[in-house]
Every structure is written in C-alpha cells, then in structure tokens.
Scaffold this motif. Structure first.
Motif, short mmCIF file in Angstrom:
data_model
loop_
_atom_site.label_atom_id
_atom_site.label_comp_id
_atom_site.label_asym_id
_atom_site.label_seq_id
_atom_site.Cartn_x
_atom_site.Cartn_y
_atom_site.Cartn_z
N TYR A 1 0.84 -1.21 0.00
CA TYR A 1 0.00 0.00 0.00
C TYR A 1 0.87 1.26 0.00
CZ TYR A 1 -3.61 -3.27 1.65
OH TYR A 1 -4.46 -4.32 1.79
N TYR B 1 -11.06 1.47 3.57
CA TYR B 1 -11.93 0.43 4.13
C TYR B 1 -11.63 0.14 5.59
CZ TYR B 1 -7.98 -2.42 2.60
OH TYR B 1 -6.72 -2.90 2.38
N TYR B 2 -10.38 0.39 6.02
CA TYR B 2 -10.08 0.23 7.45
C TYR B 2 -10.81 1.31 8.26
CZ TYR B 2 -6.28 -2.82 5.92
OH TYR B 2 -5.55 -3.83 5.34
FE FE Z 1 -5.74 -4.22 3.45
#
Ligand code: FE
Length: 341
Positions: free
Chosen positions: A165, A221-222
């Motif tokens: 990421y 999304y976290y």
């Molecule tokens: Fe992830």
C-alpha cells in the motif's frame, strides 16, 4: 459370457463417466482468491445461477497465491486470480502469469485508468490521512506532502514502507513529482516518525486516536470498518480522529484497487472471461465493492454504504493504475535509502 457382458457394462460406465467429467470440465471455474468477505458467497453463487458454471475457490494470502501459480506453471489449474493492490497485480503481470483479455464489455464498463491489457480493477480504495483532532487541525495535513513538513516532527506513524500500500502510494508520488522530490518526501516523513513503522493501517489509526502519534495514512476500508462498528472502543476512535482527503487541490487522493485477471495457463479460459465480465455487472459490482467497504469501478453503480457516504465525495488521482507498476521497484529503493523500513 458373464465376463464379456461385465466388460461391456464396465465400458459403458467408463464412457459415461468420461462424458460427465468432460461436461463438468466445461462448467467449472477455478478461482484463486485473496479476497474473503461475507458477501462473497452471494457473489459467487449468483454467477453459478446465471451461467451454470461452478466455482472452485482456493483462498490464500496474496503473496502465497502468486507463488503457488508460479510453482504450478503450465499445469496450474487456476483460471482467474483475484487479489488486492496494483503493485501485486502488476507483479503477476511482470511474472507473465496473466493472459491478455479482449472484452468490449470490460472496456466499456471499467474506466481506462483502472484496467490494463491483462488485468482489471473491480473496486477502488483511497489512501487517506487520519489525524488526531485534539493534536492537529485538518489544515495542517491537507496533502501527502504535508506529512514531510518539519512542523510534524515526532507526530507521524505509518505501517512499513515495504508494504504494497505504501509502495503503491510512493509509486504515484514518483510518477507525479519525479524521483528527487519523492526521495526528499520519504526522508521528511521518516524524520517526522513518532515511532518505527509497525503493525497495519488499523493499528496506526488506533495509535492516532490514543495520541501515540498525531497523524497517519490509511486505506479507506479500514476507516469504514471503524465507522460502521458498534463497539464502544471503536466509537471512541471514530470520535477522536478526523479524515482528510489528500491532494484535493492537486493530484487527487491516491487510489488503489482490488482486481484480477485470467491466467495464462487457465484450463477454462472462456469461463474465466465470462467471470470477469460478470464481476463488472451491476449486482456483482455492488457485492464486490461493498464486501470490503470499497467503491465500485463501474461509474453508474450506486452504493448504499453508510460509512462511505459519511466519508463523502472526493477527487481521486486519475493516474492509470497500470503505471504504478513502473515505479514500484524504484519506490522500494527510495524507501530503503530514506530508512523507511
Ligand atoms: Fe488491506
């Protein structure tokens, strides 16, 4: 007499078995997936309902699946690989694991910056800035560049620089600003660390909420998971932190994807293309994206996700995700040089 009859019977049974397995072969798709969300069952069973093609699912961690397909080589039963992160999809491409796919449907439904010749994005996530509202103001952290500002000395925490990421984010910074500026950015961020990188994005958000550091970067999304949670400890975190869409006056927020492609040695190529096309359909897009609180890639698909709604609209970086691949290796070199471990 009895024996020859028996043989004939056995022959018929054998023939029948062969025919059945041939039919079965045509109506099967072997899916290697690094996704495993609650909505996946419906996602896959709807495909089987529509096409009669049964899905055999092999689930694993992203890197493990790549390694497995590589080791299986020409004998790999894998038809489709689904995984997350442009850097990983690009790696599968570089290893020559994907087969090119020509599909008018995929080309019409998926925006050009979110697909390549052999892999396709099916949902997007953004990398956002999360800050402690008691420690900083949103104005202090409006861009990724701000994270390298000496004003934030001792206030920044992130996961490892080696994580895909962060490598994908760094790749986008190199693409937009060039290597020299990217390197001084990395050095600036490292100089601002509150602690050495450890844990995942959620751990950073918790650290920000607890005041162990004041600002971090996280995939959306976290953040959405925390926003949607009823747990009292998550409510506290949600109250303590602010969310900033980075680079809204410049390049737009860095976007990453989950996606997949048809494998070069796929035994069921036709079914595999059908499956990718299915994933771009309205219903499948909703399941696919919502399963992990992400956005569909098909623009006309409406999402009804309270956490995404709460995060609001934003300007996304239009950089083609396929381009990130060119800079991922360089990104790692720069992070290593900067001591961003
Ligand atoms: Fe992830």
């Amino acid at each position: 007499m009895f024996q020859s009859r028996f043989r004939t019977l056995a022959g018929i049974v054998m023939l029948a078995t062969t025919a059945t397995s041939l039919i079965a072969e045509e109506k099967v798709l072997n899916l290697y997936s690094a996704r495993h969300y609650q909505t996946d069952e419906a996602l896959y069973s709807n495909f089987t309902k529509q096409t009669g093609i049964k899905i055999n699912r092999i689930e694993g961690k992203e890197e493990e699946l790549l390694e497995r397909i590589r080791n299986e080589g020409a004998n790999s039963p894998a038809d489709v690989l689904l995984t997350v992160d442009a850097a990983r999809l690009a790696k599968a491409h570089e290893l020559g694991l994907f087969a090119p796919v020509k599909s008018a449907l995929l080309e019409t439904r998926i925006p050009a910056n979110l697909r390549t010749d052999d892999w396709f994005s099916f949902s997007t996530r953004a990398r956002v800035i999360i800050f402690n509202k008691a420690a900083l103001k949103a104005e202090d952290v409006q861009s990724y560049d701000d994270l390298a500002n000496p004003k934030l000395k001792g206030k920044v925490c992130t996961r490892s620089g080696s994580h895909p990421y962060n490598l994908s984010l760094m790749a986008s910074i190199i693409a937009h600003q060039g290597e020299a500026k990217a390197e001084s950015w990395a050095k600036g961020v490292v100089a601002n660390f509150a602690r050495a990188p450890k844990g995942g994005d959620t751990d950073q958000i918790k650290a920000v909420a607890a005041g162990e550091c004041a600002v971090t970067i996280s995939n959306t999304y976290y953040v959405a998971r925390i926003l949607r949670s009823d747990k009292p400890e998550d409510r506290k975190i949600a109250d303590a932190v602010g969310i900033v869409w980075p680079n809204q006056n410049t390049t737009g927020a860095h976007i990453n994807v989950s996606g997949g492609g048809v494998l070069k040695n796929a035994p069921h190529k036709e079914a595999a293309v059908k499956f990718l096309e299915y994933l771009a359909s309205d219903d499948a897009q909703r399941y696919f994206a919502d399963g992990n609180n992400e956005w569909p890639v098909v623009a006309s698909v409406k999402v009804d996700n309270p956490a995404l709604k709460r995060m609001g609209a934003f300007k996304a970086d239009p950089l083609p995700v396929g381009n990130l691949a060119m800079y991922v290796v360089k990104a790692q070199v720069i992070f290593d040089k900067a001591g961003y471990r």
